[in-house]
Write an enzyme that holds these catalytic residues in place. Sequence first.
Site, PDB file in Angstrom:
ATOM      1  N   THR A  12      36.628  -6.041 119.879  1.00  0.00           N
ATOM      2  CA  THR A  12      35.399  -5.381 119.444  1.00  0.00           C
ATOM      3  C   THR A  12      34.796  -4.624 120.638  1.00  0.00           C
ATOM      4  OG1 THR A  12      33.982  -7.273 119.963  1.00  0.00           O
ATOM      5  CG2 THR A  12      34.984  -7.233 117.765  1.00  0.00           C
ATOM      6  N   LYS A  46      35.190  -6.451 127.790  1.00  0.00           N
ATOM      7  CA  LYS A  46      34.679  -6.719 129.138  1.00  0.00           C
ATOM      8  C   LYS A  46      33.294  -7.366 129.132  1.00  0.00           C
ATOM      9  CE  LYS A  46      35.680  -2.369 129.894  1.00  0.00           C
ATOM     10  NZ  LYS A  46      36.881  -1.856 129.270  1.00  0.00           N
ATOM     11  N   GLU A  49      43.908 -10.312 130.292  1.00  0.00           N
ATOM     12  CA  GLU A  49      44.558  -9.308 131.142  1.00  0.00           C
ATOM     13  C   GLU A  49      44.184  -7.886 130.733  1.00  0.00           C
ATOM     14  OE1 GLU A  49      46.250  -8.436 134.243  1.00  0.00           O
ATOM     15  OE2 GLU A  49      47.469 -10.164 133.704  1.00  0.00           O
ATOM     16  N   VAL A  83      41.013  -5.531 132.248  1.00  0.00           N
ATOM     17  CA  VAL A  83      41.054  -4.738 133.494  1.00  0.00           C
ATOM     18  C   VAL A  83      42.496  -4.374 133.810  1.00  0.00           C
ATOM     19  CG1 VAL A  83      40.472  -4.639 135.953  1.00  0.00           C
ATOM     20  CG2 VAL A  83      39.149  -6.104 134.441  1.00  0.00           C
ATOM     21  N   GLY A 139      44.954  -3.043 132.106  1.00  0.00           N
ATOM     22  CA  GLY A 139      45.931  -3.535 131.140  1.00  0.00           C
ATOM     23  C   GLY A 139      47.309  -2.909 131.300  1.00  0.00           C
ATOM     24  N   GLY A 197      39.646  14.578 124.689  1.00  0.00           N
ATOM     25  CA  GLY A 197      39.697  13.175 124.253  1.00  0.00           C
ATOM     26  C   GLY A 197      39.850  12.205 125.410  1.00  0.00           C
ATOM     27  N   GLU A 221      34.754   9.906 126.366  1.00  0.00           N
ATOM     28  CA  GLU A 221      34.194   9.656 125.047  1.00  0.00           C
ATOM     29  C   GLU A 221      33.000  10.575 124.794  1.00  0.00           C
ATOM     30  OE1 GLU A 221      33.543   5.503 124.269  1.00  0.00           O
ATOM     31  OE2 GLU A 221      35.399   4.965 125.289  1.00  0.00           O
ATOM     32  N   ASP A 244      31.426   0.708 133.355  1.00  0.00           N
ATOM     33  CA  ASP A 244      32.772   0.179 133.110  1.00  0.00           C
ATOM     34  C   ASP A 244      33.388  -0.341 134.417  1.00  0.00           C
ATOM     35  OD1 ASP A 244      35.321   0.085 131.352  1.00  0.00           O
ATOM     36  OD2 ASP A 244      35.947   1.302 133.055  1.00  0.00           O
ATOM     37  N   LYS A 277      34.427  -4.246 135.424  1.00  0.00           N
ATOM     38  CA  LYS A 277      35.769  -4.599 135.894  1.00  0.00           C
ATOM     39  C   LYS A 277      35.710  -5.271 137.268  1.00  0.00           C
ATOM     40  CE  LYS A 277      38.164  -1.008 133.276  1.00  0.00           C
ATOM     41  NZ  LYS A 277      38.487   0.430 133.262  1.00  0.00           N
TER      42      LYS A 277
HETATM   43  N1  NAP Z   1      40.540   1.860 124.574  1.00  0.00           N
HETATM   44  C1  NAP Z   1      41.021   1.398 125.715  1.00  0.00           C
HETATM   45  O1  NAP Z   1      41.876   2.021 126.359  1.00  0.00           O
HETATM   46  C2  NAP Z   1      40.572   0.058 126.259  1.00  0.00           C
HETATM   47  C3  NAP Z   1      41.201  -0.467 127.382  1.00  0.00           C
HETATM   48  C4  NAP Z   1      40.826  -1.724 127.864  1.00  0.00           C
HETATM   49  C5  NAP Z   1      39.807  -2.424 127.230  1.00  0.00           C
HETATM   50  N2  NAP Z   1      39.184  -1.868 126.147  1.00  0.00           N
HETATM   51  C6  NAP Z   1      38.146  -2.668 125.480  1.00  0.00           C
HETATM   52  O2  NAP Z   1      38.690  -3.096 124.232  1.00  0.00           O
HETATM   53  C7  NAP Z   1      37.663  -3.163 123.242  1.00  0.00           C
HETATM   54  C8  NAP Z   1      38.046  -2.274 122.080  1.00  0.00           C
HETATM   55  O3  NAP Z   1      38.182  -0.945 122.540  1.00  0.00           O
HETATM   56  P1  NAP Z   1      38.566   0.242 121.547  1.00  0.00           P
HETATM   57  O4  NAP Z   1      38.848   1.411 122.399  1.00  0.00           O
HETATM   58  O5  NAP Z   1      39.574  -0.236 120.584  1.00  0.00           O
HETATM   59  O6  NAP Z   1      37.172   0.436 120.785  1.00  0.00           O
HETATM   60  P2  NAP Z   1      36.923   1.232 119.434  1.00  0.00           P
HETATM   61  O7  NAP Z   1      38.014   2.218 119.208  1.00  0.00           O
HETATM   62  O8  NAP Z   1      35.511   1.676 119.476  1.00  0.00           O
HETATM   63  O9  NAP Z   1      37.084   0.101 118.285  1.00  0.00           O
HETATM   64  C9  NAP Z   1      36.186  -0.957 118.146  1.00  0.00           C
HETATM   65  C10 NAP Z   1      36.475  -1.667 116.831  1.00  0.00           C
HETATM   66  O10 NAP Z   1      35.616  -2.795 116.731  1.00  0.00           O
HETATM   67  C11 NAP Z   1      35.022  -2.797 115.430  1.00  0.00           C
HETATM   68  N3  NAP Z   1      33.758  -3.516 115.457  1.00  0.00           N
HETATM   69  C12 NAP Z   1      32.538  -3.102 115.864  1.00  0.00           C
HETATM   70  N4  NAP Z   1      31.641  -4.088 115.706  1.00  0.00           N
HETATM   71  C13 NAP Z   1      32.318  -5.146 115.156  1.00  0.00           C
HETATM   72  C14 NAP Z   1      31.949  -6.443 114.724  1.00  0.00           C
HETATM   73  N5  NAP Z   1      30.683  -6.862 114.823  1.00  0.00           N
HETATM   74  N6  NAP Z   1      32.894  -7.257 114.216  1.00  0.00           N
HETATM   75  C15 NAP Z   1      34.187  -6.839 114.090  1.00  0.00           C
HETATM   76  N7  NAP Z   1      34.603  -5.605 114.476  1.00  0.00           N
HETATM   77  C16 NAP Z   1      33.667  -4.783 115.016  1.00  0.00           C
HETATM   78  C17 NAP Z   1      34.881  -1.334 115.074  1.00  0.00           C
HETATM   79  O11 NAP Z   1      34.709  -1.219 113.669  1.00  0.00           O
HETATM   80  P3  NAP Z   1      34.618   0.189 112.893  1.00  0.00           P
HETATM   81  O12 NAP Z   1      36.041   0.713 112.897  1.00  0.00           O
HETATM   82  O13 NAP Z   1      34.155  -0.189 111.541  1.00  0.00           O
HETATM   83  O14 NAP Z   1      33.675   1.042 113.673  1.00  0.00           O
HETATM   84  C18 NAP Z   1      36.219  -0.801 115.591  1.00  0.00           C
HETATM   85  O15 NAP Z   1      37.224  -1.036 114.626  1.00  0.00           O
HETATM   86  C19 NAP Z   1      36.377  -2.732 123.939  1.00  0.00           C
HETATM   87  O16 NAP Z   1      35.693  -3.888 124.339  1.00  0.00           O
HETATM   88  C20 NAP Z   1      36.865  -1.928 125.138  1.00  0.00           C
HETATM   89  O17 NAP Z   1      35.958  -1.981 126.223  1.00  0.00           O
HETATM   90  C21 NAP Z   1      39.551  -0.661 125.644  1.00  0.00           C
END
Ligand code: NAP
Length: 233
Positions: free
Chosen positions: A98, A127, A151, A154, A156, A209, A212, A223, A227
Site C-alpha cells: 500500500t 517505507k 528488502e 530500500v 529493491g 513517467g 510522479e 523518500d 530510506k
Molecule cells: N513503485 C516503486 O518502484 C516502489 C519501489 C519500492 C517501494 N515502493 C513502495 O511500495 C508501495 C507501493 O508502491 P506502488 O508504486 O505500487 O504504489 P501505487 O502504484 O500508488 O499503488 C498503491 C496501491 O495501494 C492501494 N491502496 C491504497 N490505499 C489502500 C488501502 N487502505 N488498503 C489496500 N490498498 C490500498 C491502491 O489502491 P487503488 O488502486 O484503488 O488506488 C493501489 O492499488 C509504496 O509504499 C511505495 O513507497 C514502491
Amino acid sequence: MDECRVIIMGFGSVGQGVANALSMKKDLIKDKTGIAVKVVAAADSSSSAISQDGLDELLLVKTKNEEGKLSAYPEFGSDVSGADVLDAVEYDCLIEATPTNIKDAEPALSLTLKAFEQGKDVVTSNKGHLALKFKEVVGAAEKAGVEFKYEASVGGSMPIINFTRDTLASCEIKSIKGILNGTTNYILSRMTSEGSDYEVILKESQDLGIAETDPTQDVEGIDAACKTVILAN
Ligand SMILES: NC(=O)c1ccc[n+]([C@@H]2O[C@H](COP(=O)([O-])OP(=O)(O)OC[C@H]3O[C@@H](n4cnc5c(N)ncnc54)[C@H](OP(=O)(O)O)[C@@H]3O)[C@@H](O)[C@H]2O)c1
C-alpha cells in the site's frame, strides 16, 4: 510447508509487479523450494478478489488495468477491503504494497500488526511503518515468531538489507553512501549535464513517467530520508 497462500494488499505498480512475477516464476519457485505459491486474495483501496482455491495472477492485472477495480474480477470480485480481507480467507503470508504514509504509517502499520497477530508472515515494500515504527513492528514480528521481510523498501533492485545482515554479518558498518532516490538522481544529472532549469527537467521527467505527478516525496527528500532511517535501523 508445501504451499504458501498469499494475499497481495495494494495492487498498484508493486502489487501488479508481484502478480506478474509470480505468474512467470511460480514453477521455478516450486522446483527450487518445493513450495507452491498461490494468490488467494488481492486488494486495492476499496475492493478485492478473493478465492481460497487461488486466483489467476494475469487476470488480476488485466482486471485492474481494464476495469479499475479488483471487484470486477470474474466470479471472485468482492467489496471486502482493507483489514477485513485478512479475515476473509486463509493465508500464510501478507504481501503489503500500500502507499507509503509518513504521517501515521497507515494502513501498512495496522495491516502488518494484524497479520502478525494472526501468526502470518509479512513481506513489505512500504517505507512508512519502517521509518516511523521500526522497533515496534520488528518487535511485534519477533514476539509473534513470524517472518518479516522488507528488502523491497530500500534498493529493491540492488538488494542491500540481506546483504548487510548476512554476507557482512561480522562487519561493523561505519557509514552508508549511495544514490537513494532515482528520480532526483535523474533530475540532478540532467540539470548538471545540460545546464537546464529544475522546473524544465522536472516537467519532462513527469511527462516521461520518471517523476510522479505529485513529486513531493522525491524532490523534498522525504523518500531518501525514510530510506536512510530504514538503513540506519
Ligand atoms: N513503485 C516503486 O518502484 C516502489 C519501489 C519500492 C517501494 N515502493 C513502495 O511500495 C508501495 C507501493 O508502491 P506502488 O508504486 O505500487 O504504489 P501505487 O502504484 O500508488 O499503488 C498503491 C496501491 O495501494 C492501494 N491502496 C491504497 N490505499 C489502500 C488501502 N487502505 N488498503 C489496500 N490498498 C490500498 C491502491 O489502491 P487503488 O488502486 O484503488 O488506488 C493501489 O492499488 C509504496 O509504499 C511505495 O513507497 C514502491
